[in-house]
Structure formats: C-alpha cells, structure tokens
Scaffold this motif. Structure first.
Motif, PDB file in Angstrom:
ATOM      1  N   PRO A   1       0.820  -1.346   0.087  1.00 21.52           N
ATOM      2  CA  PRO A   1      -0.055  -0.050  -0.057  1.00 21.52           C
ATOM      3  C   PRO A   1       0.753   1.259  -0.039  1.00 21.52           C
TER       4      PRO A   1
ATOM      5  N   LYS B   1       0.625   5.843  -0.738  1.00 24.51           N
ATOM      6  CA  LYS B   1      -0.142   6.932  -0.703  1.00 24.51           C
ATOM      7  C   LYS B   1       0.271   7.930  -2.114  1.00 24.51           C
TER       8      LYS B   1
ATOM      9  N   ASP C   1      -6.486   8.887  -2.826  1.00 25.36           N
ATOM     10  CA  ASP C   1      -5.377   9.251  -2.092  1.00 25.36           C
ATOM     11  C   ASP C   1      -4.429   7.789  -1.979  1.00 25.36           C
ATOM     12  N   ASP C   2      -4.979   6.727  -2.203  1.00 26.59           N
ATOM     13  CA  ASP C   2      -4.383   5.526  -2.033  1.00 26.59           C
ATOM     14  C   ASP C   2      -4.346   4.552  -3.426  1.00 26.59           C
TER      15      ASP C   2
END
Length: 172
Positions: free
Chosen positions: A33, A35, A131-132
């Motif tokens: 993950p 950003k 945003d991810d």
C-alpha cells in the motif's frame, strides 16, 4: 500450472509452484500500500532510478545505465544494493508499460542470477482511490538447480524497497 489447485502462502506472498515438493520455479505476488498518485510512483520507477540511492540508501547504493537512457524501454542498468546485510550487484533489462503503469526488471547478471535462471520483477502501480494506491509486485523466478534456495529473501527486499520509496515520492 498450480500443484493440485493449491495456493501456497509464504510470509504474505502468494506462490504458485510448478513442482510438488520443492518448487524449481514459481511466481510470488504481493501488494504494497502506498499514498499519493500512481502516476508519481510510476514516474519515479520509470524515469528516476538515479534518485534511489538518495531515497532508499539502506537498500540501493548505486544505479548505473549501461545501454539506453534512464527511462528507455530496453535500457540496461546495474544496481548495487544490500540484501540480507550483503553487498550485491544486479544487472537488468528494463521494460516499460505506460498503459498499465508497470515497470519490469528482467535479470541478466549478478548475484541473484548465480542461483536463478529467470528473475523478473514487475512493479505495477494501481490507483485504488484518490489518495491510495498499491504497488503490485510480481516476481517470476526459476532456479538453476534443485538445490538453489527459493528467492523469498529477494521478494522481501523489493517489497521493503517499494514501501520505503513511498515517503520519498510523497516529498517530491
């Protein structure tokens, strides 16, 4: 081909072995993950490898272009890096897939290639929300001999490197 339809899990990596007992080849897949935007991350991995020693110096000490340009499809680069506390070298041929925001590093020479005949690492940047994003990492490998170890340590290394690069990309 999957062994008896099973998917084997190893430390958060999915492995699809081609042999029953000890795999002589396989594929590891994981997602890291991140950003920000997939475009910014893809740009860093495609165009700006020369910034890696500054960004993730604990992993990468030097990147040198041998053929082509930093961002050219088919370029050849050598990476000086530290894996499991050991200084190593990796020579790769680059493949860029702008449509899928994916960079493939095809192993040509170096320490990892002493143990493996095939070592391909694909970094694909996928926007999940504004945003991810995730960096989907796929490692395709084939051992030189049955006695060679599976490259799980290299998968952990590149997963850690992708995660640490996140902070540097966000600052840029």
């Amino acid at each position: 081909r999957r062994t008896q339809g099973k998917i084997f899990k190893q430390t958060n990596f999915t492995q699809y072995p081609k042999k029953r007992e000890m795999a002589t080849s396989g594929t590891y897949v994981t997602e890291v993950p991140l950003k920000g935007s997939a475009e910014k991350h893809y740009k860093r991995w495609k165009h700006e490898n020369h910034l890696f020693p500054e960004a993730v110096g604990s992993h990468i000490q030097k990147v040198t272009v041998h053929e082509g340009e930093w961002d050219s499809h088919g370029s050849i680069k050598t990476w000086n890096y530290t894996c499991d506390g050991k200084q190593e070298v990796f020579k790769e041929r680059r493949e860029n897939d702008d449509d899928n925001m994916a960079v493939t590093l095809r192993g040509l020479d170096g320490h990892v290639m002493e143990e493996l005949k095939v070592y391909d690492c694909i970094f694909q940047f996928i926007q999940k929300s504004p945003d991810d994003i995730v960096c989907k990492i796929t490692m395709i490998w084939e051992k030189r001999t049955d006695d060679s170890p599976e490259p799980i340590n290299y998968m952990k290394f590149i997963k850690s490197m992708a995660a640490e690069m996140d902070h540097h990309v966000l600052k840029a």
